[in-house]
Design a protein around this motif. Sequence first.
Motif, PDB file in Angstrom:
ATOM      1  N   SER A  50      -3.656  -5.821   0.376  1.00 26.08           N
ATOM      2  CA  SER A  50      -3.233  -4.835   1.225  1.00 26.08           C
ATOM      3  C   SER A  50      -3.941  -3.691   1.204  1.00 26.08           C
ATOM      4  CB  SER A  50      -1.775  -4.700   0.811  1.00 26.08           C
ATOM      5  OG  SER A  50      -1.087  -3.480   1.445  1.00 26.08           O
ATOM      6  N   ASN A  52      -2.224  -0.827   1.339  1.00 25.73           N
ATOM      7  CA  ASN A  52      -1.299  -0.088   0.505  1.00 25.73           C
ATOM      8  C   ASN A  52      -1.434  -0.747  -1.126  1.00 25.73           C
ATOM      9  OD1 ASN A  52       1.059   0.674  -0.717  1.00 25.73           O
ATOM     10  ND2 ASN A  52       2.269   0.819   1.042  1.00 25.73           N
ATOM     11  N   LEU A  55       1.833  -2.097  -2.687  1.00 26.82           N
ATOM     12  CA  LEU A  55       2.163  -3.331  -2.033  1.00 26.82           C
ATOM     13  C   LEU A  55       1.214  -4.392  -2.681  1.00 26.82           C
ATOM     14  CD1 LEU A  55       3.856  -5.185  -0.217  1.00 26.82           C
ATOM     15  CD2 LEU A  55       2.218  -4.453   1.651  1.00 26.82           C
ATOM     16  N   ASN A  56       0.007  -4.087  -2.809  1.00 29.57           N
ATOM     17  CA  ASN A  56      -1.301  -4.853  -3.342  1.00 29.57           C
ATOM     18  C   ASN A  56      -0.909  -5.404  -4.586  1.00 29.57           C
ATOM     19  OD1 ASN A  56      -3.998  -5.877  -2.523  1.00 29.57           O
ATOM     20  ND2 ASN A  56      -3.978  -5.037  -4.840  1.00 29.57           N
ATOM     21  N   TRP A  58       2.174  -5.196  -6.227  1.00 34.49           N
ATOM     22  CA  TRP A  58       3.593  -5.967  -6.360  1.00 34.49           C
ATOM     23  C   TRP A  58       3.254  -7.517  -5.781  1.00 34.49           C
ATOM     24  CZ3 TRP A  58       7.362  -5.479  -9.223  1.00 34.49           C
ATOM     25  CH2 TRP A  58       7.563  -4.230  -9.785  1.00 34.49           C
TER      26      TRP A  58
END
Length: 173
Positions: A50, A52, A55-56, A58
């Motif tokens: 990602s 982000n 987000l990457n 997680w």
Amino acid sequence: MVAWALFLLLACSHAWSWQNPWLYPAMALQTFLFTGLFITAHDAMHGTVSLNPVLNRWIGRLCLWAFAFNSWNRMLPDHHRHHRYVGTDEDPDFGPPRFGAWFFGFVSHYVRWYQILLCAVLFNYLQWLGVQGASMVQFYIIPSFLSLLQLFYFGTYLPHLSDPVRGLVPNNA
């Protein structure tokens, strides 16, 4: 991740006979999905899942956790050290040229006692909830181990195997 979880839930929702001809393709599919979990986590370690970064991380954490309770915080530094020191004594993924010894060293480095304990607790908890033990063996234990073998053989062992004439070929890693 979603496909892995849904297929795992679906496959474990009923008992599968070892004689069922559909069992083995279904186990192969689950092995493929387990491999995809780790590949997604690997890509997250490189920041490519990602744009982000939160987000990457997680997504990477979740995929590693689903793959036998691996720790992002433990794996990430070792993975970057592996890329920094490919094929040297500093490379946590590098080992002796014999497959068995290398695989054992690799697994000993990355698998911790708490992961085995958590897998055992999960197995027993799910059995208590009514999930068939055989289904968990067929769709969690065997596919996760086969995926580990596949990832090690094609992702670590073969790319880092030394050429008898040229030694380690760094571009393979």
